[in-house]
Enzyme design. Sequence first.
Site, PDB file in Angstrom:
ATOM      1  N   TYR A 161       0.966  12.262  12.031  1.00 60.76           N
ATOM      2  CA  TYR A 161       1.341  11.696  10.728  1.00 60.76           C
ATOM      3  C   TYR A 161       1.807  12.799   9.760  1.00 60.76           C
ATOM      4  O   TYR A 161       2.832  12.657   9.088  1.00 60.76           O
ATOM      5  CB  TYR A 161       0.159  10.912  10.145  1.00 60.76           C
ATOM      6  N   SER A 216       6.612   9.461   2.671  1.00 59.14           N
ATOM      7  CA  SER A 216       6.338   8.053   3.025  1.00 59.14           C
ATOM      8  C   SER A 216       7.584   7.228   3.351  1.00 59.14           C
ATOM      9  O   SER A 216       7.441   6.087   3.819  1.00 59.14           O
ATOM     10  CB  SER A 216       5.577   7.360   1.898  1.00 59.14           C
ATOM     11  N   LYS A 255       7.474   5.850   6.762  1.00 56.69           N
ATOM     12  CA  LYS A 255       6.558   4.806   7.242  1.00 56.69           C
ATOM     13  C   LYS A 255       7.245   3.594   7.894  1.00 56.69           C
ATOM     14  O   LYS A 255       6.830   3.162   8.975  1.00 56.69           O
ATOM     15  CB  LYS A 255       5.637   4.361   6.101  1.00 56.69           C
ATOM     16  N   VAL A 314       6.687  10.757  -1.735  1.00 51.89           N
ATOM     17  CA  VAL A 314       6.332  11.719  -2.786  1.00 51.89           C
ATOM     18  C   VAL A 314       7.183  12.993  -2.724  1.00 51.89           C
ATOM     19  O   VAL A 314       7.096  13.831  -3.612  1.00 51.89           O
ATOM     20  CB  VAL A 314       4.833  12.096  -2.773  1.00 51.89           C
TER      21      VAL A 314
END
Length: 425
Positions: free
Chosen positions: A189, A64, A67, A259
């Site tokens: 993604y 992440s 992002k 993560v």
Amino acid sequence: MAELVQRYLDQIRAEHADDGDGALADYIPELATVDPDRFGLSLSLADGYIYESGDAAVEFTIQSVSKPFTYALALEHIGADAVDAKIGVEPSGEAFNEISVDERTKIPKNPMINAGAITAASLVPGTGVDDRFERILEFYSACAGRELSVDEDVYASEKATGARNRAIAYMLQSFGVLDGDPDRILDVYFRQCSITVTSTDLARMAATLARGGVDPGHGRRLMHPAVVQRTLSVMVTCGMYDAAGDWVSAVGLPAKSGVGGGIAAVLPGQLGIGVYSPLLDEKGHSVRGVRVCRSLSESLGLHFLSVPRESRSTIRASYDVESGVRVYELHGDLLFAGAERVLRTLERECVDFDVAILEISRVDDIDDAARRMLAGMRESLRRLDKDGYIVDPDAAMADAEVTVHVFATLDEALAAAAQLRASDG
Ligand code: DON
């Protein structure tokens, strides 16, 4: 003299080296196979100078932390209005993988939770999955200052087990948020999350944001300042998900966790931090990563709401008074990044002097981190067979554990330097 900062970094990392709390992410099975003890810490100053401590060269998947960069890329390509039509900027207070949209607008609440991040990936222009992903990879690589690649095992593992993200993507399609095949968008993604980085890459990527979109290594502009401002804003409010309030209060840096165990944090105008430690807390943040960022922020005074931005360079002028004695006039607010710059300048130029005199009478404000660093200057110079004095008429250094000689006037410092040079023969 850069070793002073290096020592701080090593010391702060060492303070947390034995923390064994947390657990590896295992909902993506491949993430549970990494070495839980790895611990890397990197700092990139706005001029691209890098400090590294521990496992800073170990690669892990960005997850992440990707992002904000994909969000920035979408903003850069299609503009804020088009992005805002599909992704909000409100903190959700929810977990990163919540299956949710904003109740009123029916679009993802922000680009830092999965729903918003999947949507951001769908907004990056491209003719197909490969083309869109290549654009993302190229952009991250430019920010990191080296060519990045994908961990194919993590990608396959996430693709095979991504039921929750599939649920989110199909929900988004049903609300008309996603244009196109949800599985193809998810493929972009999943690949984006599986890009491998080191803590140093994250520090460099964070420093690119700190520089307002200019890559600190090559000086190339990669993002418009307005894109960076928007990206940093959502990092502050949403980057740490439902722990954003704690993070902003305790650390006070726009940041994003993943993560995979990475955290990237930005001090606008000054520096980027990258941390890697894969044991996570229940919210999906690296336990040691959060702790080390907290310690760094406290001990180096990095909280963005307590740090006035440096608008001027710290060294106002430098000149040789006589051969072997160089005076450096400092001004403005002297904080960690400014003091680091001063010490590095001394290290670079010390072949040209025997004694350096730092004249700090024009410094408006000096914080503890900068004070400690200046106080350690003499010790470092002595190791190089040089000496260092400070001219401090206003006693700004008064609270420091001073090993450096401090004088009230430049004349007194010059007299001491002349005496030292005479006695050295
Ligand atoms: O969407 C996922 O499940 C992962 N690829 C990324 C999640 C993540 O890193 C959450 N952040 N702490």
